[in-house]
Design a protein around this motif. Structure first.
Motif, PDB file in Angstrom:
ATOM      1  N   GLN A  55      -0.643  -3.566  -2.211  1.00 32.40           N
ATOM      2  CA  GLN A  55       0.595  -4.195  -2.684  1.00 32.40           C
ATOM      3  C   GLN A  55       1.737  -3.933  -1.701  1.00 32.40           C
ATOM      4  O   GLN A  55       2.505  -4.841  -1.367  1.00 32.40           O
ATOM      5  CB  GLN A  55       0.945  -3.657  -4.070  1.00 32.40           C
ATOM      6  CG  GLN A  55       2.238  -4.209  -4.630  1.00 32.40           C
ATOM      7  CD  GLN A  55       2.603  -3.555  -5.970  1.00 32.40           C
ATOM      8  OE1 GLN A  55       1.913  -2.659  -6.466  1.00 32.40           O
ATOM      9  NE2 GLN A  55       3.686  -4.011  -6.550  1.00 32.40           N
ATOM     10  N   ARG A 111       1.570  -6.077   1.350  1.00 32.04           N
ATOM     11  CA  ARG A 111       2.031  -7.444   1.076  1.00 32.04           C
ATOM     12  C   ARG A 111       3.559  -7.514   0.982  1.00 32.04           C
ATOM     13  O   ARG A 111       4.188  -8.350   1.612  1.00 32.04           O
ATOM     14  CB  ARG A 111       1.416  -7.933  -0.240  1.00 32.04           C
ATOM     15  CG  ARG A 111       0.488  -9.070  -0.145  1.00 32.04           C
ATOM     16  CD  ARG A 111       0.001  -9.625  -1.475  1.00 32.04           C
ATOM     17  NE  ARG A 111       0.333  -8.915  -2.689  1.00 32.04           N
ATOM     18  CZ  ARG A 111      -0.437  -8.008  -3.293  1.00 32.04           C
ATOM     19  NH1 ARG A 111      -1.597  -7.682  -2.780  1.00 32.04           N
ATOM     20  NH2 ARG A 111      -0.054  -7.433  -4.409  1.00 32.04           N
ATOM     21  N   GLU A 112       4.121  -6.645   0.154  1.00 27.90           N
ATOM     22  CA  GLU A 112       5.547  -6.704  -0.137  1.00 27.90           C
ATOM     23  C   GLU A 112       6.427  -6.225   1.022  1.00 27.90           C
ATOM     24  O   GLU A 112       7.567  -6.665   1.144  1.00 27.90           O
ATOM     25  CB  GLU A 112       5.859  -5.863  -1.382  1.00 27.90           C
ATOM     26  CG  GLU A 112       5.273  -6.450  -2.654  1.00 27.90           C
ATOM     27  CD  GLU A 112       5.506  -5.560  -3.860  1.00 27.90           C
ATOM     28  OE1 GLU A 112       6.072  -4.447  -3.717  1.00 27.90           O
ATOM     29  OE2 GLU A 112       5.112  -5.986  -4.964  1.00 27.90           O
ATOM     30  N   LYS A 113       5.937  -5.316   1.821  1.00 23.15           N
ATOM     31  CA  LYS A 113       6.731  -4.729   2.909  1.00 23.15           C
ATOM     32  C   LYS A 113       6.200  -5.133   4.279  1.00 23.15           C
ATOM     33  O   LYS A 113       6.406  -4.435   5.273  1.00 23.15           O
ATOM     34  CB  LYS A 113       6.734  -3.191   2.789  1.00 23.15           C
ATOM     35  CG  LYS A 113       7.261  -2.673   1.468  1.00 23.15           C
ATOM     36  CD  LYS A 113       8.717  -2.993   1.301  1.00 23.15           C
ATOM     37  CE  LYS A 113       9.258  -2.404   0.010  1.00 23.15           C
ATOM     38  NZ  LYS A 113      10.665  -2.713  -0.169  1.00 23.15           N
ATOM     39  N   GLU A 114       5.548  -6.282   4.349  1.00 19.41           N
ATOM     40  CA  GLU A 114       4.939  -6.747   5.593  1.00 19.41           C
ATOM     41  C   GLU A 114       5.940  -6.786   6.745  1.00 19.41           C
ATOM     42  O   GLU A 114       5.660  -6.313   7.848  1.00 19.41           O
ATOM     43  CB  GLU A 114       4.319  -8.131   5.389  1.00 19.41           C
ATOM     44  CG  GLU A 114       3.655  -8.697   6.611  1.00 19.41           C
ATOM     45  CD  GLU A 114       3.031 -10.061   6.369  1.00 19.41           C
ATOM     46  OE1 GLU A 114       2.342 -10.531   7.278  1.00 19.41           O
ATOM     47  OE2 GLU A 114       3.238 -10.654   5.290  1.00 19.41           O
TER      48      GLU A 114
END
Length: 107
Positions: free
Chosen positions: A83, A86-89
């Motif tokens: 997660q 994804r969120e902090k790519e």
């Protein structure tokens, strides 16, 4: 240089966050974000969370736990890391670029 370079680590056991002084030139907002996401992850799943740079600059996220830590959520830790990826790519890509620019060995 055949070893990983620790960026930061957080321990649910000691309730401490560690940011490698080598990377103290990161903006304060980035350091704060690393602290927040690390603490939140260890609060959720337990154990020890680390972020390390591979030799090529790739950022590696992992969790470990003490042998008899029955409260550690191994499956949850893998899901949380997925997660976060994804969120902090954008953040992680920027950190990898920062490492390659300032710390990776030049040919």
């Amino acid at each position: 240089m055949d070893e990983k370079q620790i960026l930061c680590a957080c321990s649910a056991y000691e309730r401490k966050f560690y940011l490698n002084p080598r990377y103290s030139s990161l903006p304060e907002s980035v350091r704060d974000e690393l602290r927040i996401l690390s603490v939140m992850l260890t609060e959720d799943v337990g154990g020890v969370f680390t972020m390390e740079f591979e030799e090529d600059g790739t950022l590696y996220l992992s969790t470990t736990a003490k042998e008899n830590d029955f409260f550690f959520d191994e499956i949850g830790s893998h899901l949380k890391i997925k997660q976060l990826r994804r969120e902090k790519e954008e953040l992680f890509e920027s950190l990898e670029e920062y490492y390659r620019e300032f710390f990776a060995e030049k040919d």
